[in-house]
Scaffold this motif. Structure first.
Motif, PDB file in Angstrom:
ATOM      1  N   GLN A  12     152.395   3.421  56.939  1.00 50.15           N
ATOM      2  CA  GLN A  12     151.401   4.138  57.079  1.00 50.15           C
ATOM      3  C   GLN A  12     150.051   3.104  57.269  1.00 50.15           C
ATOM      4  O   GLN A  12     150.145   2.079  57.599  1.00 50.15           O
ATOM      5  CB  GLN A  12     151.030   4.405  55.427  1.00 50.15           C
ATOM      6  N   PRO A  13     148.991   3.956  57.895  1.00 48.05           N
ATOM      7  CA  PRO A  13     147.816   3.220  58.214  1.00 48.05           C
ATOM      8  C   PRO A  13     147.395   2.462  57.206  1.00 48.05           C
ATOM      9  O   PRO A  13     147.134   2.684  56.086  1.00 48.05           O
ATOM     10  CB  PRO A  13     146.814   4.433  58.641  1.00 48.05           C
ATOM     11  N   GLY A  14     147.209   1.087  57.482  1.00 45.89           N
ATOM     12  CA  GLY A  14     146.564   0.151  56.688  1.00 45.89           C
ATOM     13  C   GLY A  14     147.702  -0.760  56.341  1.00 45.89           C
ATOM     14  O   GLY A  14     147.472  -1.920  55.593  1.00 45.89           O
ATOM     15  N   GLY A  15     148.942  -0.403  56.611  1.00 45.39           N
ATOM     16  CA  GLY A  15     150.278  -1.158  56.041  1.00 45.39           C
ATOM     17  C   GLY A  15     150.394  -2.256  57.049  1.00 45.39           C
ATOM     18  O   GLY A  15     149.676  -2.577  57.847  1.00 45.39           O
ATOM     19  N   SER A  16     151.560  -2.832  56.751  1.00 47.61           N
ATOM     20  CA  SER A  16     151.825  -4.160  57.180  1.00 47.61           C
ATOM     21  C   SER A  16     153.493  -4.077  57.568  1.00 47.61           C
ATOM     22  O   SER A  16     154.238  -3.425  57.177  1.00 47.61           O
ATOM     23  CB  SER A  16     151.683  -5.407  56.187  1.00 47.61           C
ATOM     24  N   LEU A  17     153.809  -4.958  58.535  1.00 45.48           N
ATOM     25  CA  LEU A  17     155.167  -5.094  58.842  1.00 45.48           C
ATOM     26  C   LEU A  17     155.194  -6.653  59.698  1.00 45.48           C
ATOM     27  O   LEU A  17     154.271  -7.367  60.020  1.00 45.48           O
ATOM     28  CB  LEU A  17     155.790  -4.262  60.308  1.00 45.48           C
ATOM     29  N   GLY A 115     163.854  -9.277  75.328  1.00 48.12           N
ATOM     30  CA  GLY A 115     164.642  -8.792  74.099  1.00 48.12           C
ATOM     31  C   GLY A 115     164.583  -7.263  74.247  1.00 48.12           C
ATOM     32  O   GLY A 115     163.660  -6.802  74.898  1.00 48.12           O
ATOM     33  N   GLN A 116     165.187  -6.639  73.583  1.00 48.33           N
ATOM     34  CA  GLN A 116     165.045  -5.168  73.578  1.00 48.33           C
ATOM     35  C   GLN A 116     164.085  -4.883  72.485  1.00 48.33           C
ATOM     36  O   GLN A 116     163.620  -5.607  71.752  1.00 48.33           O
ATOM     37  CB  GLN A 116     166.457  -4.716  72.872  1.00 48.33           C
ATOM     38  N   GLY A 117     163.421  -3.850  72.720  1.00 52.95           N
ATOM     39  CA  GLY A 117     162.395  -3.389  71.795  1.00 52.95           C
ATOM     40  C   GLY A 117     162.736  -2.904  70.347  1.00 52.95           C
ATOM     41  O   GLY A 117     163.882  -2.548  70.129  1.00 52.95           O
ATOM     42  N   THR A 118     161.830  -2.833  69.701  1.00 54.26           N
ATOM     43  CA  THR A 118     161.874  -2.266  68.189  1.00 54.26           C
ATOM     44  C   THR A 118     160.643  -1.419  68.073  1.00 54.26           C
ATOM     45  O   THR A 118     159.529  -1.798  68.246  1.00 54.26           O
ATOM     46  CB  THR A 118     161.866  -3.563  67.056  1.00 54.26           C
ATOM     47  N   GLN A 119     160.899  -0.248  67.428  1.00 55.57           N
ATOM     48  CA  GLN A 119     159.899   0.913  67.325  1.00 55.57           C
ATOM     49  C   GLN A 119     158.817   0.581  66.371  1.00 55.57           C
ATOM     50  O   GLN A 119     159.458   0.380  65.229  1.00 55.57           O
ATOM     51  CB  GLN A 119     160.497   2.148  67.336  1.00 55.57           C
ATOM     52  N   VAL A 120     157.583   0.462  66.477  1.00 52.09           N
ATOM     53  CA  VAL A 120     156.714   0.379  65.291  1.00 52.09           C
ATOM     54  C   VAL A 120     155.961   1.824  65.219  1.00 52.09           C
ATOM     55  O   VAL A 120     155.412   2.099  66.462  1.00 52.09           O
ATOM     56  CB  VAL A 120     155.775  -0.776  65.527  1.00 52.09           C
ATOM     57  N   THR A 121     155.877   2.708  64.352  1.00 57.84           N
ATOM     58  CA  THR A 121     155.353   3.788  64.013  1.00 57.84           C
ATOM     59  C   THR A 121     154.357   3.984  62.961  1.00 57.84           C
ATOM     60  O   THR A 121     154.783   3.794  61.892  1.00 57.84           O
ATOM     61  CB  THR A 121     156.400   4.993  63.815  1.00 57.84           C
ATOM     62  N   VAL A 122     153.246   4.010  63.307  1.00 51.76           N
ATOM     63  CA  VAL A 122     152.140   3.943  62.256  1.00 51.76           C
ATOM     64  C   VAL A 122     151.664   5.597  62.035  1.00 51.76           C
ATOM     65  O   VAL A 122     151.035   6.111  62.863  1.00 51.76           O
ATOM     66  CB  VAL A 122     150.758   3.049  62.529  1.00 51.76           C
ATOM     67  N   SER A 123     151.854   5.997  60.868  1.00 59.24           N
ATOM     68  CA  SER A 123     151.497   7.478  60.717  1.00 59.24           C
ATOM     69  C   SER A 123     151.587   7.688  59.216  1.00 59.24           C
ATOM     70  O   SER A 123     152.356   6.903  58.278  1.00 59.24           O
ATOM     71  CB  SER A 123     152.698   8.256  61.245  1.00 59.24           C
ATOM     72  N   SER A 124     150.756   8.915  58.797  1.00 63.27           N
ATOM     73  CA  SER A 124     150.771   9.152  57.291  1.00 63.27           C
ATOM     74  C   SER A 124     151.515  10.282  57.088  1.00 63.27           C
ATOM     75  O   SER A 124     151.664  10.685  55.910  1.00 63.27           O
ATOM     76  CB  SER A 124     149.231   9.505  56.790  1.00 63.27           C
TER      77      SER A 124
END
Length: 124
Positions: A12-17, A115-124
């Motif tokens: 979610q927006p504001g979150g972390s990874l 390296g191969q990519g990793t998907q990051v999706t930021v969405s509520s």
């Protein structure tokens, strides 16, 4: 050197990874490591890089203060911590390596190893 990125996901927006990039092969500590991202319909862009020693770090202005790059040479791994995520951070994130260059140089060269990519999706 071979690179394997992991850690992406939906947040979610504001979150972390935390993204990880595991390197196999020799002499990991001689490689500068970088993270790049590519959003749909856009060109790949530089995100962050760290020198072979970890002493110098360079960030794109768009992520400065929110993202942190670091490395553990004993584990042959580079990391990218993503905080305060925004929708515009949504992209495929890829790690890259290049031997004996500075962190700032990683922002303008085409690194030798990817390296191969990793998907990051930021969405509520």
């Amino acid at each position: 050197v071979q690179l394997q990125a992991s850690g992406g996901g939906l947040v979610q927006p504001g979150g972390s990874l935390i993204l990880s990039c595991l390197a196999s092969g020799r002499d990991f500590s001689s490689y500068a490591m970088g993270w790049f991202r590519q959003a749909p319909g856009k060109e790949r862009e530089f995100v962050a890089a760290i020198s072979w020693s970890g002493e110098t770090i360079y960030y794109a202005d768009s992520v400065k203060g929110r993202f942190t790059i670091y490395r553990d040479n004993a584990k042959n791994t580079a990391y990218l911590q993503l905080n305060s995520l925004k929708a515009e951070d949504t992209a495929v994130y890829s790690c890259a390596a290049h031997q004996w260059v500075t962190a700032q140089a990683m922002s303008i060269i085409n690194p030798d190893y990817w390296g191969q990519g990793t998907q990051v999706t930021v969405s509520s």
